[in-house]
Design an enzyme around this catalytic site. Structure first.
Site, PDB file in Angstrom:
ATOM      1  N   CYS A 100       5.197 -66.768  19.114  1.00 40.36           N
ATOM      2  CA  CYS A 100       4.666 -67.809  18.222  1.00 40.36           C
ATOM      3  C   CYS A 100       3.151 -67.680  18.122  1.00 40.36           C
ATOM      4  O   CYS A 100       2.474 -67.428  19.118  1.00 40.36           O
ATOM      5  CB  CYS A 100       5.023 -69.202  18.738  1.00 40.36           C
ATOM      6  SG  CYS A 100       6.783 -69.596  18.620  1.00 40.36           S
ATOM      7  N   CYS A 176      13.931 -70.299  24.483  1.00 40.10           N
ATOM      8  CA  CYS A 176      12.986 -70.350  23.370  1.00 40.10           C
ATOM      9  C   CYS A 176      13.264 -71.601  22.541  1.00 40.10           C
ATOM     10  O   CYS A 176      14.400 -71.828  22.106  1.00 40.10           O
ATOM     11  CB  CYS A 176      13.128 -69.102  22.505  1.00 40.10           C
ATOM     12  SG  CYS A 176      12.147 -69.156  20.989  1.00 40.10           S
ATOM     13  N   GLN A 202      19.018 -64.219   6.465  1.00 39.03           N
ATOM     14  CA  GLN A 202      17.882 -65.057   6.812  1.00 39.03           C
ATOM     15  C   GLN A 202      18.175 -65.882   8.065  1.00 39.03           C
ATOM     16  O   GLN A 202      19.250 -66.451   8.208  1.00 39.03           O
ATOM     17  CB  GLN A 202      17.557 -65.999   5.650  1.00 39.03           C
ATOM     18  CG  GLN A 202      17.003 -65.298   4.422  1.00 39.03           C
ATOM     19  CD  GLN A 202      15.557 -64.857   4.601  1.00 39.03           C
ATOM     20  OE1 GLN A 202      14.880 -65.250   5.532  1.00 39.03           O
ATOM     21  NE2 GLN A 202      15.089 -64.017   3.683  1.00 39.03           N
ATOM     22  N   GLU A 255      20.964 -51.155  -2.813  1.00 42.22           N
ATOM     23  CA  GLU A 255      20.650 -51.525  -1.438  1.00 42.22           C
ATOM     24  C   GLU A 255      20.669 -50.268  -0.573  1.00 42.22           C
ATOM     25  O   GLU A 255      21.550 -49.418  -0.724  1.00 42.22           O
ATOM     26  CB  GLU A 255      21.681 -52.541  -0.920  1.00 42.22           C
ATOM     27  CG  GLU A 255      21.779 -52.710   0.573  1.00 42.22           C
ATOM     28  CD  GLU A 255      20.480 -53.138   1.226  1.00 42.22           C
ATOM     29  OE1 GLU A 255      20.191 -52.634   2.338  1.00 42.22           O
ATOM     30  OE2 GLU A 255      19.752 -53.959   0.636  1.00 42.22           O
ATOM     31  N   ASP A 296      13.537 -57.842  -3.595  1.00 40.12           N
ATOM     32  CA  ASP A 296      13.482 -58.449  -2.263  1.00 40.12           C
ATOM     33  C   ASP A 296      13.281 -57.344  -1.231  1.00 40.12           C
ATOM     34  O   ASP A 296      14.151 -57.070  -0.403  1.00 40.12           O
ATOM     35  CB  ASP A 296      14.777 -59.222  -1.991  1.00 40.12           C
ATOM     36  CG  ASP A 296      14.728 -60.026  -0.704  1.00 40.12           C
ATOM     37  OD1 ASP A 296      13.639 -60.128  -0.102  1.00 40.12           O
ATOM     38  OD2 ASP A 296      15.781 -60.534  -0.284  1.00 40.12           O
ATOM     39  N   CYS A 323       8.132 -61.187   2.051  1.00 36.60           N
ATOM     40  CA  CYS A 323       7.898 -61.710   3.399  1.00 36.60           C
ATOM     41  C   CYS A 323       6.537 -61.304   3.929  1.00 36.60           C
ATOM     42  O   CYS A 323       6.184 -61.677   5.055  1.00 36.60           O
ATOM     43  CB  CYS A 323       9.005 -61.276   4.355  1.00 36.60           C
ATOM     44  SG  CYS A 323       9.205 -59.486   4.488  1.00 36.60           S
TER      45      CYS A 323
END
Length: 367
Positions: A100, A176, A202, A255, A296, A323
């Site tokens: 994090c 976590c 996701q 893909e 994507d 992303c």
């Protein structure tokens, strides 16, 4: 979990190590990657666990006397930002788990930081001034308990751990706090998707619906239109595009992963799907006009070869799901070379407590 560390590039020694040295400094702006800019000894120092405007004590964690920049941690806060909070996780902080970046930041502040990074990347790499708002995903309350796929580093005695930032060292942990109470759901809008063991999906439970909604809103598909879904995975976007364009339309998918392509054909009956490198496939297949394109790509972006193949199909709208804001900005600049411009941008906080952010950009031809 904290990501597996990248293998460092072989580095030429440029003088004595500065690791462990400490100094006081005022923290500058956020930088891409979850750290903040500090200037010291005529160098930029990328500092974690800080916030803009704070006065902190920095401990250097990487660097030698001859390096252009150093890395460090804010190990003591002398003047705190109003956005600073106590990290909810006992393993978050300097010398601890590296998973994090922003546990020390209130959620609204985290989103403001991410918005600033997206804006800065678009300005620096694409020459665009864009106001960005990072939206929370519906159902996310405190930024915890969202990671539906989690891995730990196994330790002796049945214990487990997570890696430090940019390190192979492991910190033992009990749990976590990002880990979701249940695994992923592969159902979206009443449609069930097959996903291979370990295949991509996701990790935030609210992400698939949020992204599908944003893509459909951006593209506004119409019955009878032709759509090209690139880096299509198991057919998430293809499934709902096919519903809208109907029997008189056409949806084609490309893909790189063959197993995902086989599942996409099962998840989306009647889908024209090809497995292979997207740039390579487009040089020989689907060489026809398309009204709509979904991009994507992986974190590295689509890059020039794919962008130029997309504009060659002359779509009226491209929905780019990104992303990484730097890769998005670089590709937006390539689109601009070919007469396509960024028309709209939405950003989503799919990865709370980390520096990561997901964007959906609408790119359309100049009229």
């Amino acid at each position: 979990m904290s990501p597996a560390p990248r293998r460092p590039r072989p580095k030429k020694v440029r003088g004595s190590s500065v690791v462990g040295q400490r100094f006081e400094a005022e923290v500058g702006p956020v930088a891409h990657g979850g750290h903040f800019v500090v200037r010291h000894a005529d160098r930029v120092v990328f500092v974690r666990h800080a916030l803009p405007g704070e006065r902190v004590v920095v401990e250097l964690t990487e660097g030698t006397e001859g390096d252009r920049f150093w890395r460090g941690d804010a190990v003591e806060v002398l003047t705190a930002s109003p956005d600073r909070v106590v990290a909810p996780c006992p393993y978050a902080g300097p010398h601890l788990c590296g998973g994090c970046d922003f546990q020390h930041v209130a959620l609204p502040g985290q989103r403001s930081l991410k918005a600033a990074v997206v804006s800065e990347q678009l300005r620096r790499l694409a020459g665009l001034d864009v106001d960005v708002e990072v939206e929370p995903v519906p159902g996310d309350v405190d930024g915890l308990g969202w990671r539906t796929r989690q891995r730990y580093v196994p330790l002796p005695g049945g214990r487990r751990g997570m890696r430090k930032h940019r390190s192979h060292e492991v910190v033992p942990v009990e749990k976590c706090l990002l880990e979701a109470p249940a695994g992923p759901s592969y159902e979206v809008r009443g449609a069930r998707f097959e996903v291979a063991e370990g295949g991509f999906w996701q990790v935030h439970p609210g992400a698939p619906e949020a992204l599908v909604s944003a893509v459909l809103e951006a593209l506004d598909p119409q019955p009878g239109e032709r759509a090209l879904d690139l880096y299509a995975g198991v057919g998430l976007f293809s499934r709902f595009l096919k519903d809208v364009v109907g029997p008189d339309g056409r949806v084609c998918a490309v893909e790189g992963d063959a197993a995902a392509t086989r599942l996409a054909k099962r998840n989306v009956p009647g889908l024209h799907a090809t497995a292979g490198d997207v740039g390579t496939v487009l040089t020989t297949a689907y060489d026809e006009p398309f009204d709509l394109v979904v991009l994507d790509p992986p974190r590295t972006g689509a890059k020039r070869k794919v962008v130029e193949q997309v504009v060659d199909r002359r779509p009226r709208a491209v929905a780019y799901v990104a992303c990484d804001p730097a890769a998005l900005a670089r590709d937006v600049a390539i689109f601009a070379e070919h007469g396509y411009v960024l028309t709209r941008l939405r950003a989503f906080d799919l990865f709370p407590m980390t520096h990561h952010v997901e964007c959906v950009a609408l790119i359309t031809p100049v009229t």
